[in-house]
Design an enzyme around this catalytic site. Structure first.
Site, PDB file in Angstrom:
ATOM      1  N   GLU A  76       0.830  -1.209   0.000  1.00  0.00           N
ATOM      2  CA  GLU A  76       0.000   0.000   0.000  1.00  0.00           C
ATOM      3  C   GLU A  76       0.864   1.259   0.000  1.00  0.00           C
ATOM      4  O   GLU A  76       0.538   2.244  -0.656  1.00  0.00           O
ATOM      5  CB  GLU A  76      -0.945  -0.003   1.203  1.00  0.00           C
ATOM      6  CG  GLU A  76      -1.926  -1.165   1.240  1.00  0.00           C
ATOM      7  CD  GLU A  76      -2.831  -1.203   0.028  1.00  0.00           C
ATOM      8  OE1 GLU A  76      -3.174  -0.125  -0.495  1.00  0.00           O
ATOM      9  OE2 GLU A  76      -3.209  -2.310  -0.406  1.00  0.00           O
ATOM     10  N   ASP A 122       3.829  -3.860  -5.818  1.00  0.00           N
ATOM     11  CA  ASP A 122       4.446  -5.132  -5.419  1.00  0.00           C
ATOM     12  C   ASP A 122       5.964  -5.016  -5.419  1.00  0.00           C
ATOM     13  O   ASP A 122       6.648  -5.480  -4.484  1.00  0.00           O
ATOM     14  CB  ASP A 122       4.019  -6.255  -6.367  1.00  0.00           C
ATOM     15  CG  ASP A 122       2.620  -6.772  -6.088  1.00  0.00           C
ATOM     16  OD1 ASP A 122       2.073  -6.457  -5.014  1.00  0.00           O
ATOM     17  OD2 ASP A 122       2.073  -7.488  -6.950  1.00  0.00           O
TER      18      ASP A 122
END
Length: 430
Positions: free
Chosen positions: A287, A373
């Site tokens: 996040e 990611d």
């Protein structure tokens, strides 16, 4: 010989809208059938890449859940299409407007009544399917934790919050449409975006607590880990909170909410119950990657740009008689404003017109997920992120074998196989 009647813009809009709607429905049905067929074909066996981490029972549950949701999606598509046709080409919106015009006369009250009537009727139509999805499908697969009382309470609170926030906004937009001159759409867009930014700031503190309880994160060890990670990434938040998501659903998640100094980190209690501390770190780092790459700012800027185009287009269409008559609405001829009609017709038509740009939006979103990611792998362990994602895929019954074409149209997140393969390659490169 007498010349044939000219091909009017109104008739062109009617035929064009009906044709585009038919094409859109057929494409959506084709995509759903591909998804159902592809997932069913891969149901008997766990993909080789996941054979050591996902059980056959979990894989088949995810397949069954995906297929069931796709089938109910077809029912939802059919109902939604019938309702859309009813509001537009079959004259439903015109009937609502004329009835309220005869009752209330013209003016702001009548226009707001049209908007409220539309929302109430649409909401009532959606209730049976929403109940079925919650208390049949989600219940069948073990996800539903809510009760009918809580569901009804949520619906009532949502309606009240929507009215308290939505009615003043609607009144402001309608007032600007009627008084701000030919450039009203620019003023309306400015007001709309300002209100959206304000809601981003007040939502965490004043709106979200109406529906869920938010408690400060009490696990001191986890709090220390999370705080250290955020400091390492140069990120500050107003607080770390745990949300009681388990009272409604077994699905797990974590997210940032708010804007500017009001940002909060929120963990579902279901997520903390299922992930190890290192895996929570990895999910949070993902996040944070969105903020590091300025994805949130990019999305807000994109929303600004597209909403400006939308308001400008609405500003032009609202002055065209054929826009109303082509969608089976008779504009108010007595001097009463048509602004509410223009707003509703635009909101009904625009999703059909913009459907085919959905793959572009989904592609951008998947690119952002890959970047987040990659950032998480740099800040934490790629193995922890992989294991966390697999647990979340399994707990949420997300299929590991979606149809590739369906993915390109709809998936905002890359499939698990692509995400894990990309992380593995980045790990090797590192």
């Amino acid at each position: 010989m007498q010349d044939s009647a000219p091909f009017s813009p109104s008739l062109a809009l009617s035929l064009g809208f009906a044709t585009l709607l038919l094409i859109t429905i057929l494409v959506k049905m084709w995509l759903a059938s591909r998804q159902i067929r592809h997932v069913a074909q891969h149901r008997p066996t766990v993909p080789a890449a996941f054979a050591s981490s996902i059980t056959l029972a979990a894989h088949q549950k995810a397949a069954d859940y995906t297929i069931t949701k796709a089938r109910i999606g077809l029912l939802e598509l059919s109902l939604g299409t019938a309702v859309l046709m009813g509001w537009t080409l079959l004259g439903g919106l015109n009937l609502l407007n004329q009835s309220l015009l005869a009752w209330l006369g013209g003016g702001m009250l009548q226009q707001l009544a049209v908007l409220v009537g539309f929302v109430l009727i649409s909401g009532l139509i959606d209730i049976p399917l929403s109940l079925y999805q919650t208390f049949v499908i989600e219940e069948r697969f073990g996800f539903n934790k809510t009760t009918l009382k809580l569901w009804l309470g949520d619906m009532l609170k949502s309606s009240l919050v929507g009215a308290v926030i939505g009615l003043p906004i609607a009144a402001l937009i309608l007032w600007l449409m009627g008084t701000a001159g030919p450039r009203w759409w620019l003023w309306a867009w400015s007001a709309w975006m300002g209100i959206n930014l304000l809601l981003l700031m007040v939502y965490p503190t004043f709106i979200a607590p109406l529906f869920n309880k938010f408690k400060p994160l009490e696990d001191e060890s986890l709090k220390a880990r999370v705080t250290a990670l955020m400091q390492r990434c140069g990120f500050a938040a107003k607080g770390l909170f745990v949300m009681d998501g388990s009272k409604r659903s077994a699905h797990a998640n974590a997210y940032f909410t708010g804007f500017g100094a009001a940002k909060r980190v929120v963990f579902y209690d279901t997520l903390l119950a299922k992930l190890a501390p290192a895996e929570v770190d990895a999910v949070l780092a993902h996040e944070l990657g969105h903020f590091k790459h300025k994805h949130i700012i990019q999305r807000i800027a994109t929303m600004f740009a597209f909403s400006l185009l939308g308001f400008a287009l609405l500003g032009w269409l609202s002055t065209q008689v054929w826009f109303y008559t082509g969608l089976s609405v008779i504009p108010n001829m007595s001097g009463a404003p048509n602004d509410a009609l223009a707003l509703l017709l635009f909101m009904l038509v625009i999703p059909v017109v913009t459907f085919f740009i959905a793959p572009l939006s989904a592609q951008v979103s998947r690119k952002h997920e890959f970047q987040a990611d990659a950032y998480a792998v740099q800040q934490t362990s790629g193995q922890d992120l992989s294991s966390a994602l697999l647990k979340m895929y399994e707990d949420n019954a997300s299929t590991l074998t979606p149809d590739p074409v369906f993915v390109k149209f709809y998936y905002s997140h890359p499939p698990a196989s692509e995400r894990l393969a990309r992380m593995a390659a980045q790990g090797v490169a590192a």
